[in-house]
Write a protein that holds these residues in place. Structure first.
Motif, short mmCIF file in Angstrom:
data_model
loop_
_atom_site.label_atom_id
_atom_site.label_comp_id
_atom_site.label_asym_id
_atom_site.label_seq_id
_atom_site.Cartn_x
_atom_site.Cartn_y
_atom_site.Cartn_z
N MET B 1 1.15 -1.12 -0.05
CA MET B 1 -0.15 -0.02 -0.07
C MET B 1 0.82 0.90 0.08
O MET B 1 2.38 1.02 0.54
N CYS B 2 0.37 2.34 -0.96
CA CYS B 2 1.44 3.13 -0.71
C CYS B 2 0.52 5.15 0.27
O CYS B 2 0.57 4.65 0.98
N ALA B 3 0.11 5.33 -0.23
CA ALA B 3 -0.32 7.23 -0.20
C ALA B 3 -0.89 7.00 0.71
O ALA B 3 -1.93 6.12 1.25
N MET B 4 -1.26 7.66 1.66
CA MET B 4 -1.72 7.75 3.15
C MET B 4 -2.98 8.52 2.96
O MET B 4 -2.86 9.59 2.02
N THR B 5 -4.36 8.35 3.21
CA THR B 5 -5.62 8.45 3.50
C THR B 5 -5.55 9.96 4.29
O THR B 5 -5.76 10.70 3.90
N HIS B 6 -3.99 10.25 4.87
CA HIS B 6 -4.07 10.81 5.80
C HIS B 6 -2.50 11.03 6.37
O HIS B 6 -1.99 9.49 7.06
N ALA B 8 0.21 10.93 8.25
CA ALA B 8 1.31 11.46 9.18
C ALA B 8 1.99 13.06 9.37
O ALA B 8 2.40 13.17 8.72
N SER B 9 1.98 12.98 10.61
CA SER B 9 3.19 14.45 11.23
C SER B 9 4.53 13.93 10.24
O SER B 9 4.61 12.96 10.66
N LEU B 12 6.89 12.77 12.95
CA LEU B 12 6.38 11.65 13.00
C LEU B 12 7.96 10.29 13.91
O LEU B 12 9.24 10.73 13.61
N ASP B 13 7.98 10.06 15.35
CA ASP B 13 9.34 9.95 15.44
C ASP B 13 8.90 8.31 16.20
O ASP B 13 8.31 8.08 17.07
N PRO B 14 9.60 6.81 15.05
CA PRO B 14 9.32 5.58 15.63
C PRO B 14 10.26 5.91 16.86
O PRO B 14 9.05 4.30 17.60
#
Lengths: 361, 286
Positions: B1-6, B8-9, B12-14
């Motif tokens: 899967m690729c492009a996000m619907t939403h 992430a900031s 984003l710090d994993p």
């Protein structure tokens, strides 16, 4: 899962009896969850298997909302392994497995949208957002209320569409399939799907089938609730509705927009050197939720905790995220309450009560 | 899967929940319940006064702990830890050389520039001196930058007083710049060279100019209401009062919900609040 970029086709018609085949087809290549009967106690979101009974639409709301799959009851934040001569090995655990949540109702769709906003605010939550960005949602319209407990129209959830990758609308023996994202388009592929050039007549037909009024309604519009409830601090209503409360936290655990958690360490008894730091669901109705070291409790009384829970859904988070209802009206808390306490009745009472009536300490 | 619907900031710090390991370099008993910890990190903490860290031991747990030292250029972090639960009980048994986990600094804290040229009154009860020492230290260290500082420090008995040597050495400094009032509720038959009474008692007699005075408060919940009444009587507006609040916190990063005061997240907007911004917030002080 492949994405067909640039595909302009967005709406299809599929025969209702083909939905089960379609969902199972998707489940051969992906991890797909769909509400399924579980024992005697209603429905759960469970992985779709070849033998699964996919009963589209007609399910009572699941015990746990689908959004909880994005925040499991126990979530490993990181693993550690201690080392005699050097610093411990620490490894953050992020779940990036692709998944499809199917059979999601509009209320739960709204809840996921709200949780997206909560988890993106400030320090973004990497655990939630990693899972979320690998999740595709197939949602569907509700033309009848689930049961007497639901009040989704009153909380502005019934017509929620934002967030769905695919949105299904039931029309007698066929279904309108609207693909609302690139990832949604990629899911709606195959011989079952007939192109739909004009969705409007279908949507009008569905609207005519929808029950009116749709479930329970608050005495005032949703937008007015935050201001009304903000004035109710010492209302008698808080005490009235907590009389039989066991402070068990069931309402928190099944709520699609309750996200509070505790953090605990677990070490591996087999070696004593390795373990995990794990977040676990917590609930503001539980007595020690806001107790600090030394024993001071900022909400020692059940009525104060109930007030916090209700204000959180209709005032506090509304204020923080500019969204009038953080309660989505699914009715789960009332269905599961061990003392038959119903947030709809609390809010309705607060509205009719009007002015403060000192009671809660 | 690729492009996000939403999406992430972008920040984003994993590794948001991974602690950095640090060495305990000193542990000293302060009272029957509190120990002083000096910890060395691999790089400077880079904190503001009034901020906190999440301190942890792997396999035991994690808790929010106030930072007790002013901003520093070295890698040292100082904390006062009360033996109040399972994690702190184990912490109290640590010896120099032990390794602990640190996340942070977190929270709003004080902005020292707000205090430039101001007279400062710090009112602390019990363990409240631990976090406010992070504000007192830089103010005392730069007398040309700030006005005078008055410290009112109260505790139950002489046995519970924290940082006694420092309080006494501050009280021997230039009286125009630094004054220290130490109080206990009762002496409990112990030697005591301070006063007897509550922290509210000296407030009416403070010689201050309300227009150029800032007040910082930290103590048990019961203290705030009465201290605030006295400050009001002195004519100090709520916008010149800072309160440092305590809440249960499990994450430190605005996600776990425990520290929520109405719509406010104490770990994000607090734990230090300018009082006029929370004066109408129910449950904030008690």
């Amino acid at each position: 899962m492949s994405i067909k970029g640039g595909d302009s086709v967005r709406a299809f018609i599929i025969r209702k009896n083909a939905v089960s085949d379609w969902i199972k087809h998707l489940a051969r290549k992906n991890s797909v969850s769909f509400p399924q009967r579980a024992g005697h106690s209603g429905f759960r979101f469970k992985p779709v298997l070849e033998t699964s009974e996919i009963q589209f639409e007609h399910y009572r709301p699941t015990l746990a909302p689908p959004g909880k799959q994005l925040t499991p009851a126990r979530e490993v934040l990181f693993k550690y392994r201690k080392n005699a001569t050097a610093d411990p090995m620490l490894e953050s655990v992020l779940d990036s497995q692709a998944r499809v949540l199917a059979g999601v109702r509009p209320c739960d769709l709204k809840a996921i949208d709200l949780m997206d906003r909560v988890n993106r605010e400030g320090f973004s939550n990497p655990h939630y957002l990693t899972r979320r960005e690998n999740t595709v949602i197939i949602a569907h319209d509700c033309l009848q209320p689930c049961d007497a407990a639901c009040f989704c129209a009153a909380t502005g959830s019934l017509h929620w569409r934002a967030n769905a990758d695919v949105f299904l609308t039931s029309l007698d023996d066929e279904i309108l399939v609207e693909c609302l994202s690139e990832r949604g388009i990629a899911l709606a592929q195959g011989d079952h799907f007939t192109l739909c050039e004009n969705t409007e007549p279908h949507k009008k037909r569905a609207e005519a089938l929808r029950t009116q009024p749709f479930g329970r309604q608050f005495p005032v519009p949703l937008e007015q609730l935050p201001a009304i409830i903000a004035k109710q601090w010492q209302s008698r209503v808080w005490e009235k509705h907590v009389e039989h409360c066991f402070s068990c936290g069931s309402c928190n655990m099944v709520c699609p927009t309750c996200y509070c958690f505790n953090v605990v360490d677990d070490f591996n008894l087999a070696d004593g050197d390795s373990g995990t730091r794990t977040s676990t669901w917590d609930g503001c109705m539980l007595p020690n939720f806001s107790e600090v070291a030394g024993g001071h409790n900022f909400r020692p009384h059940p009525a104060a905790r109930q007030r916090h829970r209700v204000k959180r859904k209709f005032e506090y988070l509304s204020q923080r995220f500019q969204e009038p209802g953080f309660c989505i009206g699914c009715g789960r808390c009332a269905r599961q309450c061990t003392a038959q306490i119903d947030i709809f009745s609390i809010v309705s009472d607060l509205v009719s009560q009007g002015e403060n009536d000192p009671c809660v300490p | 899967m690729c492009a996000m619907t939403h999406p992430a900031s972008p920040e984003l710090d994993p590794e948001l929940y991974l602690p950095r390991m640090a060495s305990v370099v000193a542990v000293e008993s302060m009272t029957a319940r509190e120990k002083f910890f000096k910890v060395e990190l691999s790089k400077p903490l880079g904190h503001r006064p009034g901020q906190f860290v999440m301190l942890s031991l792997l396999g035991i747990g994690e808790a929010p702990i106030s930072i007790s030292c002013g901003p520093r250029h070295d890698n040292i972090l100082e904390m006062v830890i009360r033996n109040a639960g399972s994690l702190t009980r184990v912490l109290h048994r640590l010896q120099p050389g032990a390794r602990v986990g640190i996340r942070g600094p977190f929270g709003s804290g004080f902005h020292l520039d707000d205090f430039n040229g101001k007279d400062v009154v710090c009112i602390v009860g019990g363990l409240g001196l631990a976090p406010l020492r992070s504000l007192i230290q830089p103010i005392i260290a730069q007398p040309q930058r700030f006005g005078s500082i008055t410290i009112i420090s109260g505790c139950r008995t002489p046995a519970e007083e924290l940082y006694r040597d420092e309080l006494e050495s501050w009280s021997r400094m230039d009286q125009d710049k630094v004054s220290v009032i130490r109080l206990v509720d009762k002496t409990a038959n112990l030697p005591w060279n301070g006063k007897i009474g509550l922290v509210t008692a000296p407030i009416p007699d403070l010689k201050i100019n309300p227009a150029r005075t800032l007040v910082a408060l930290c103590g048990p919940p019961v203290m705030y209401k009465f201290v605030l009444m006295e400050l009001k009587a002195l004519g100090i507006p709520n916008s010149q009062i800072f309160v440092d609040l305590e809440r249960r916190m499990k994450c430190g990063v605005g996600q776990c919900g425990h520290c929520q005061i109405n719509h406010v997240y104490c770990c994000q907007e607090g734990p230090v609040f300018r009082f006029d911004r929370i004066e109408n917030l129910q449950e904030a002080l008690q």
